[in-house]
Design an enzyme around this catalytic site. Structure first.
Site, PDB file in Angstrom:
ATOM      1  CG  ASP A   1      80.408  83.388  70.157  1.00 52.51           C
ATOM      2  OD1 ASP A   1      80.304  83.097  68.953  1.00 52.51           O
ATOM      3  OD2 ASP A   1      79.435  83.438  70.919  1.00 52.51           O
TER       4      ASP A   1
ATOM      5  CG  ASP B   1      84.450  76.108  65.468  1.00 52.39           C
ATOM      6  OD1 ASP B   1      83.578  75.500  66.137  1.00 52.39           O
ATOM      7  OD2 ASP B   1      84.574  75.982  64.235  1.00 52.39           O
TER       8      ASP B   1
ATOM      9  CG  ASN C   1      75.534  79.453  76.091  1.00 52.75           C
ATOM     10  OD1 ASN C   1      74.342  79.348  76.409  1.00 52.75           O
ATOM     11  ND2 ASN C   1      75.934  80.265  75.110  1.00 52.75           N
TER      12      ASN C   1
ATOM     13  CE1 TYR D   1      68.882  73.036  70.005  1.00 54.55           C
ATOM     14  CE2 TYR D   1      66.638  72.776  70.805  1.00 54.55           C
ATOM     15  CZ  TYR D   1      67.894  73.345  70.923  1.00 54.55           C
ATOM     16  OH  TYR D   1      68.155  74.220  71.951  1.00 54.55           O
TER      17      TYR D   1
ATOM     18  CE  LYS E   1      70.851  72.233  72.842  1.00 53.65           C
ATOM     19  NZ  LYS E   1      72.058  72.836  73.445  1.00 53.65           N
TER      20      LYS E   1
ATOM     21  CB  ILE F   1      65.620  81.920  76.434  1.00 49.57           C
ATOM     22  CG1 ILE F   1      65.474  80.761  77.440  1.00 49.57           C
ATOM     23  CG2 ILE F   1      66.303  83.137  77.061  1.00 49.57           C
ATOM     24  CD1 ILE F   1      64.657  81.071  78.675  1.00 49.57           C
TER      25      ILE F   1
ATOM     26  CB  THR G   1      68.574  84.288  72.490  1.00 45.22           C
ATOM     27  OG1 THR G   1      68.147  83.158  71.716  1.00 45.22           O
ATOM     28  CG2 THR G   1      68.502  83.956  73.967  1.00 45.22           C
TER      29      THR G   1
HETATM   30  N1  LIG Z   1      67.085  80.545  73.428  1.00 45.88           N
HETATM   31  C1  LIG Z   1      66.350  79.499  73.723  1.00 45.88           C
HETATM   32  O1  LIG Z   1      65.096  79.537  73.696  1.00 45.88           O
HETATM   33  C2  LIG Z   1      66.990  78.210  74.121  1.00 45.88           C
HETATM   34  C3  LIG Z   1      66.159  77.200  74.585  1.00 45.88           C
HETATM   35  C4  LIG Z   1      66.734  75.995  74.970  1.00 45.88           C
HETATM   36  C5  LIG Z   1      68.098  75.827  74.880  1.00 45.88           C
HETATM   37  N2  LIG Z   1      68.882  76.829  74.414  1.00 45.88           N
HETATM   38  C6  LIG Z   1      70.326  76.579  74.323  1.00 45.88           C
HETATM   39  O2  LIG Z   1      71.034  77.612  74.960  1.00 45.88           O
HETATM   40  C7  LIG Z   1      72.275  77.837  74.297  1.00 45.88           C
HETATM   41  C8  LIG Z   1      72.388  79.304  73.897  1.00 45.88           C
HETATM   42  O3  LIG Z   1      71.260  79.640  73.105  1.00 45.88           O
HETATM   43  P1  LIG Z   1      70.981  81.114  72.557  1.00 45.88           P
HETATM   44  O4  LIG Z   1      69.523  81.158  72.282  1.00 45.88           O
HETATM   45  O5  LIG Z   1      71.620  82.122  73.436  1.00 45.88           O
HETATM   46  O6  LIG Z   1      71.745  81.023  71.164  1.00 45.88           O
HETATM   47  P2  LIG Z   1      72.222  82.178  70.150  1.00 45.88           P
HETATM   48  O7  LIG Z   1      72.158  81.560  68.792  1.00 45.88           O
HETATM   49  O8  LIG Z   1      71.468  83.436  70.396  1.00 45.88           O
HETATM   50  O9  LIG Z   1      73.733  82.354  70.588  1.00 45.88           O
HETATM   51  C9  LIG Z   1      74.600  81.253  70.502  1.00 45.88           C
HETATM   52  C10 LIG Z   1      76.039  81.714  70.470  1.00 45.88           C
HETATM   53  O10 LIG Z   1      76.836  80.529  70.259  1.00 45.88           O
HETATM   54  C11 LIG Z   1      77.779  80.815  69.245  1.00 45.88           C
HETATM   55  N3  LIG Z   1      78.168  79.592  68.547  1.00 45.88           N
HETATM   56  C12 LIG Z   1      77.437  78.846  67.690  1.00 45.88           C
HETATM   57  N4  LIG Z   1      78.169  77.826  67.212  1.00 45.88           N
HETATM   58  C13 LIG Z   1      79.394  77.935  67.784  1.00 45.88           C
HETATM   59  C14 LIG Z   1      80.588  77.199  67.684  1.00 45.88           C
HETATM   60  N5  LIG Z   1      80.701  76.133  66.876  1.00 45.88           N
HETATM   61  N6  LIG Z   1      81.637  77.577  68.435  1.00 45.88           N
HETATM   62  C15 LIG Z   1      81.551  78.659  69.239  1.00 45.88           C
HETATM   63  N7  LIG Z   1      80.456  79.420  69.371  1.00 45.88           N
HETATM   64  C16 LIG Z   1      79.390  79.053  68.640  1.00 45.88           C
HETATM   65  C17 LIG Z   1      77.110  81.814  68.317  1.00 45.88           C
HETATM   66  O11 LIG Z   1      78.074  82.556  67.584  1.00 45.88           O
HETATM   67  C18 LIG Z   1      76.330  82.672  69.305  1.00 45.88           C
HETATM   68  O12 LIG Z   1      77.091  83.763  69.791  1.00 45.88           O
HETATM   69  C19 LIG Z   1      72.290  76.868  73.113  1.00 45.88           C
HETATM   70  O13 LIG Z   1      72.997  75.697  73.475  1.00 45.88           O
HETATM   71  C20 LIG Z   1      70.825  76.564  72.897  1.00 45.88           C
HETATM   72  O14 LIG Z   1      70.610  75.319  72.268  1.00 45.88           O
HETATM   73  C21 LIG Z   1      68.359  78.014  74.021  1.00 45.88           C
END
Ligand SMILES: NC(=O)c1ccc[n+]([C@@H]2O[C@H](COP(=O)([O-])OP(=O)(O)OC[C@H]3O[C@@H](n4cnc5c(N)ncnc54)[C@H](O)[C@@H]3O)[C@@H](O)[C@H]2O)c1
Length: 263
Positions: free
Chosen positions: A50, A75, A101, A165, A169, A198, A200
Site C-alpha cells: 500500500d 505505489d 485491489n 470511474y 472499471k 461495500i 469501506t
Molecule cells: N468499496 C466499494 O464499495 C467498492 C465497490 C466497487 C469496487 N471497489 C474497488 O475495490 C477496491 C478497494 O476498494 P476499497 O473500498 O477497499 O478502497 P479504500 O479506499 O477503502 O482502500 C483502498 C486502498 O488502496 C490504497 N491505494 C490507493 N491508491 C494507491 C496507489 N496508487 N498505490 C497503492 N495503494 C493505493 C489506499 O491507500 C487504500 O489503503 C478498489 O479498486 C475499488 O475501486 C470498491
C-alpha cells in the site's frame, strides 16, 4: 489437460493455499485488508502492499494471529514498486497469486465538467497501474498462477456522477477478458470481481460528495435486494474462490458480488 487430480481433492485441499505466495495491493484497509486476511488464513504467505503505511499494522495484526504476512510500501503507479513486490515473492520461491485491489474513486462530478487531468489520474491508477501490475506479476508466475482484478458494478452499468470511474472499471473488465485469453495458455488464470457497495473507508469518504451529484449510497443500500451494504469480507471470500482450486476452470470472467443490485 487432465482434471482427475482436482476431482480427487477434498474441499479442504481445494481452498488450501499453504506453500503459495500472494501479493495484495492496497491492503492497508478496506477490501484489500480483508482479502489479505482470508488468503493468509487459507495458508498463503501474503505480502500486503500500500501507499499507506498503516499496512504495516495490518500485517502485524495477521502475524500476531499466527499467520504469514509482511508489508511493503508500494505505489501501484510506480512500476519499480510493482516489480519489487512481485520479486519479493519470486525470491521466496514463487509468485502464485496477485490481487490488483488498489484503486481510487474520487467523485467524478458532472460529465460536462470532467477535466483531462482528472481522467488521466483515474486511468493512471485504476487501469494503467493494474495492467502494469498484471504484467510484472505474470512475468514471474508459472502454471497455477492466479491474478484477480478489482473492477466494480460501476464498470457494468452507469451511474450519475461517476462516469470517469465507470469508464476505468469497464476497462478493467475488458482487460481481464483479454489477459485471461492471453495468459491462460501459460496456466495463469485472470479474473475480476465487480463489487457492489461495500462498507469501506473509501466509500464512506465519498458518500456526501456523491449525494451532491445525484448518487445516494444510503438509498442504494436500502434498495439492495439483500437490504444491506456488502462487507469487505464478502469480497474476500469471492477472491479466495477465484485464487483457489475451487475455480480451477474459471478464467477471464468478472464475478459480480453485489447482493443482487445489478440483477
Ligand atoms: N468499496 C466499494 O464499495 C467498492 C465497490 C466497487 C469496487 N471497489 C474497488 O475495490 C477496491 C478497494 O476498494 P476499497 O473500498 O477497499 O478502497 P479504500 O479506499 O477503502 O482502500 C483502498 C486502498 O488502496 C490504497 N491505494 C490507493 N491508491 C494507491 C496507489 N496508487 N498505490 C497503492 N495503494 C493505493 C489506499 O491507500 C487504500 O489503503 C478498489 O479498486 C475499488 O475501486 C470498491
Amino acid at each position: 489437460m487432465s482434471t482427475a487430480a482436482w476431482s480427487d481433492a477434498s474441499i479442504t485441499d481445494l481452498v488450501n493455499l499453504a506453500g503459495k505466495r500472494a501479493v495484495v495491493t492496497g491492503a492497508a484497509v478496506g477490501i484489500g485488508a480483508a482479502i489479505a486476511t482470508r488468503l493468509a488464513q487459507a495458508g498463503a504467505d501474503v505480502l500486503l502492499t500500500d501507499l499507506d503505511d498503516r499496512g504495516e499494522a495490518t500485517a502485524a495484526g495477521l502475524r500476531s494471529g499466527g499467520l504469514s504476512a509482511s508489508f511493503q510500501r508500494c505505489d501501484i503507479t510506480n512500476t519499480a514498486h510493482l516489480a519489487a513486490a512481485a520479486q519479493w515473492a519470486a525470491d521466496r520461491g514463487s509468485l502464485d497469486i496477485w490481487v490488483n485491489n488498489a484503486g481510487i474513486y474520487p467523485t467524478t462530478g458532472p460529465v460536462l465538467k470532467v477535466t483531462d487531468e482528472f481522467l488521466d489520474r483515474m486511468f493512471d491508477v485504476n487501469v494503467r497501474a493494474q495492467f502494469s501490475a498484471a504484467r510484472e506479476a505474470a512475468n514471474r508466475m508459472s502454471t497455477g498462477g492466479a491474478i484477480v482484478n478489482l473492477a466494480s458494478i460501476a464498470g457494468i452499468r452507469g451511474g450519475a456522477g461517476i462516469s470517469a470511474y465507470s469508464a476505468s472499471k469497464g476497462a478493467v473488465i475488458a482487460m481481464t477478458r483479454a489477459l485471461g485469453n492471453e495468459l491462460g495458455p501459460m496456466g495463469i488464470r485472470v479474473n475480476a470481481i465487480a463489487p457492489g457497495i461495500i462498507d469501506t473507508p473509501g466509500v464512506r469518504a465519498q458518500m456526501e460528495p456523491l449525494k451532491a451529484t445525484g448518487l445516494d449510497i444510503d438509498a442504494a443500500i436500502a434498495a439492495n435486494p439483500l437490504r444491506t451494504a456488502g462487507q469487505p469480507d464478502h469480497i474476500a471470500r469471492a477472491c479466495l474462490f477465484l485464487v483457489s482450486g475451487l475455480s480451477a476452470f474459471v478464467n477471464g470472467v468478472t464475478l459480480v458480488v453485489d447482493g443482487g443490485a445489478t440483477a
